[in-house]
Design an enzyme around this catalytic site. Structure first.
Site, short mmCIF file in Angstrom:
data_model
loop_
_atom_site.label_atom_id
_atom_site.label_comp_id
_atom_site.label_asym_id
_atom_site.label_seq_id
_atom_site.Cartn_x
_atom_site.Cartn_y
_atom_site.Cartn_z
CE LYS A 13 -2.03 -0.98 4.11
NZ LYS A 13 -1.05 -2.40 4.31
NE ARG A 88 -4.03 -1.09 10.43
CZ ARG A 88 -2.89 -0.67 9.89
NH1 ARG A 88 -2.78 0.82 9.39
NH2 ARG A 88 -1.79 -1.61 9.55
NE ARG A 127 8.18 -2.70 6.00
CZ ARG A 127 7.11 -2.51 6.22
NH1 ARG A 127 6.19 -1.59 5.26
NH2 ARG A 127 6.41 -2.73 7.47
NE ARG A 160 6.96 -0.59 10.11
CZ ARG A 160 5.74 -0.50 9.73
NH1 ARG A 160 5.79 0.03 8.52
NH2 ARG A 160 4.60 -0.99 10.01
NE ARG A 171 2.81 -4.88 11.16
CZ ARG A 171 3.66 -4.96 10.42
NH1 ARG A 171 4.93 -5.28 10.68
NH2 ARG A 171 3.62 -4.09 9.35
P1 AP5 Z 1 5.01 -1.48 1.96
O1 AP5 Z 1 4.52 -0.63 0.75
O2 AP5 Z 1 5.66 -0.94 2.98
O3 AP5 Z 1 3.53 -2.26 2.45
P2 AP5 Z 1 2.27 -1.82 3.29
O4 AP5 Z 1 1.22 -2.55 2.58
O5 AP5 Z 1 2.29 -0.27 3.20
O6 AP5 Z 1 2.69 -2.45 4.62
P3 AP5 Z 1 2.88 -1.89 6.04
O7 AP5 Z 1 3.47 -3.00 6.97
O8 AP5 Z 1 3.34 -0.36 6.20
O9 AP5 Z 1 1.42 -1.55 6.46
P4 AP5 Z 1 0.80 -1.85 8.01
O10 AP5 Z 1 -0.36 -1.54 7.62
O11 AP5 Z 1 1.15 -3.26 8.74
O12 AP5 Z 1 1.70 -0.89 8.75
P5 AP5 Z 1 1.46 0.62 9.18
O13 AP5 Z 1 2.68 1.29 9.05
O14 AP5 Z 1 0.21 1.06 8.37
O15 AP5 Z 1 5.80 -2.99 1.50
C1 AP5 Z 1 6.40 -3.74 2.43
C2 AP5 Z 1 7.55 -4.24 1.88
O16 AP5 Z 1 7.46 -4.91 0.41
C3 AP5 Z 1 8.75 -3.28 1.30
O17 AP5 Z 1 9.91 -3.59 1.63
C4 AP5 Z 1 8.47 -2.92 -0.22
O18 AP5 Z 1 9.71 -2.46 -0.68
C5 AP5 Z 1 8.14 -4.28 -0.52
N1 AP5 Z 1 7.18 -4.40 -1.73
C6 AP5 Z 1 6.11 -3.52 -2.02
N2 AP5 Z 1 5.28 -3.98 -2.92
C7 AP5 Z 1 5.78 -4.91 -3.58
C8 AP5 Z 1 5.72 -5.69 -4.56
N3 AP5 Z 1 4.73 -5.35 -5.28
N4 AP5 Z 1 6.56 -6.70 -4.82
C9 AP5 Z 1 7.67 -6.78 -4.20
N5 AP5 Z 1 8.04 -6.15 -3.13
C10 AP5 Z 1 7.32 -5.02 -2.70
O19 AP5 Z 1 1.02 0.37 10.71
C11 AP5 Z 1 1.92 0.04 11.77
C12 AP5 Z 1 1.18 -0.06 13.01
O20 AP5 Z 1 0.54 1.38 13.33
C13 AP5 Z 1 -0.09 -0.87 13.18
O21 AP5 Z 1 0.39 -2.15 13.12
C14 AP5 Z 1 -1.03 -0.23 14.11
O22 AP5 Z 1 -0.36 -0.56 15.54
C15 AP5 Z 1 -0.65 1.23 13.83
N6 AP5 Z 1 -1.61 1.81 13.25
C16 AP5 Z 1 -1.44 2.36 11.82
N7 AP5 Z 1 -2.54 2.95 11.30
C17 AP5 Z 1 -3.71 2.55 12.26
C18 AP5 Z 1 -4.92 2.61 12.35
N8 AP5 Z 1 -5.74 3.14 11.21
N9 AP5 Z 1 -5.77 2.04 13.37
C19 AP5 Z 1 -5.05 1.49 14.31
N10 AP5 Z 1 -3.74 1.55 14.49
C20 AP5 Z 1 -2.85 1.84 13.38
#
Ligand code: AP5
Length: 215
Positions: A13, A88, A127, A160, A171
């Protein structure tokens, strides 16, 4: 255009939001990035959020809804944005609907990145992130030119704390328990589009570009 990128952790994403925002002049709003900044700044919100994030749990709706609303009301969001990682929960989705309705607006599209679990694990365990500018790397598929140093800004590259295998699995479990239901929520409202999150970055970018340029 006001978009939501929905999908499990590691679906890509954030990676696609960066590219799509550049192509369509949108602002990227990542609630995960907002929370990580609050943690790094040591603010009250950051201190509260940290314990949930490190466990792989969701930060309470009462905290996140206000943070997202504040960010969406900033000037750079007036022309449109991509919400990455928000909403979420159903409570967050309802709060978002209300927030947009109050400003005479609505979501244009929710794009769901359907992604398999083995792909998620491979991506997230590998990552790495730049501590300074947030640029994304992967130890196998997206290496920086110099190990440990960001190509873009020279910052330090780190892993991270929630990208350890046990926390990743938690997660994913939390995602299925809390967030899966949003797929149906948006499908019923007829604003859901689905893409294959397992596809390569460049292929997925082409699919998204095609999907959004006709809107
Ligand atoms: P990346 O693009 O970073 O993936 P992503 O879908 O953004 O995954 P995240 O892990 O960042 O999402 P998340 O939802 O768990 O974390 P968030 O920061 O929102 O890609 C991942 C890896 O794959 C990278 O290395 C990239 O290079 C590679 N890649 C990407 N696309 C690829 C492809 N097509 N092919 C190959 N490689 C690829 O949240 C973190 C924490 O914050 C949560 O656990 C929670 O505690 C809190 N939080 C955040 N938002 C909320 C909310 N709305 N409500 C409650 N808690 C929240």
């Amino acid at each position: 255009m006001k978009l939501v990128f929905l999908g499990p952790p590691g679906a890509g994403k954030g990676t696609q939001a960066e590219e799509t925002c550049k192509s369509f002049s949108l602002t990227h709003i990542s609630t995960g990035d907002i929370l990580r900044k609050a943690v790094a700044d040591g603010s009250d919100v950051g201190l509260e959020a940290k314990k949930y994030m490190e466990e792989g749990d969701l930060v309470p709706d009462s905290i996140i809804v206000g943070l997202a609303a504040d960010r969406m009301s900033e000037d750079d969001c007036a022309e449109g944005f991509i919400l990455d990682g928000f909403p979420r929960t159903i409570v967050q989705a309802q709060a978002l609907d209300e927030e947009l309705q109050n400003s005479g607006s609505r979501l244009d599209l929710v794009i769901y990145f359907e992604t398999s679990e083995d792909v998620i694990i491979r991506r997230l365990t590998g990552r790495r992130i730049c501590r300074k500018c947030g640029a994304n790397y992967h130890i196998e598929t997206m290496k920086p030119r110099v190990e440990g140093v960001c190509d873009r800004c020279g910052g330090e590259i780190y892993q991270r704390s929630d990208d350890k295998l046990g926390t990743i699995k938690k997660r994913v479990k939390v995602y299925h328990e809390e967030t899966d239901s949003l797929i149906e929520y948006y499908r019923e409202r007829d604003i859901l589009a689905e893409v294959d999150g397992d596809e390569a970055v460049s292929e997925l970018a082409v699919v998204l570009e095609g999907m959004l340029s006709v809107r």
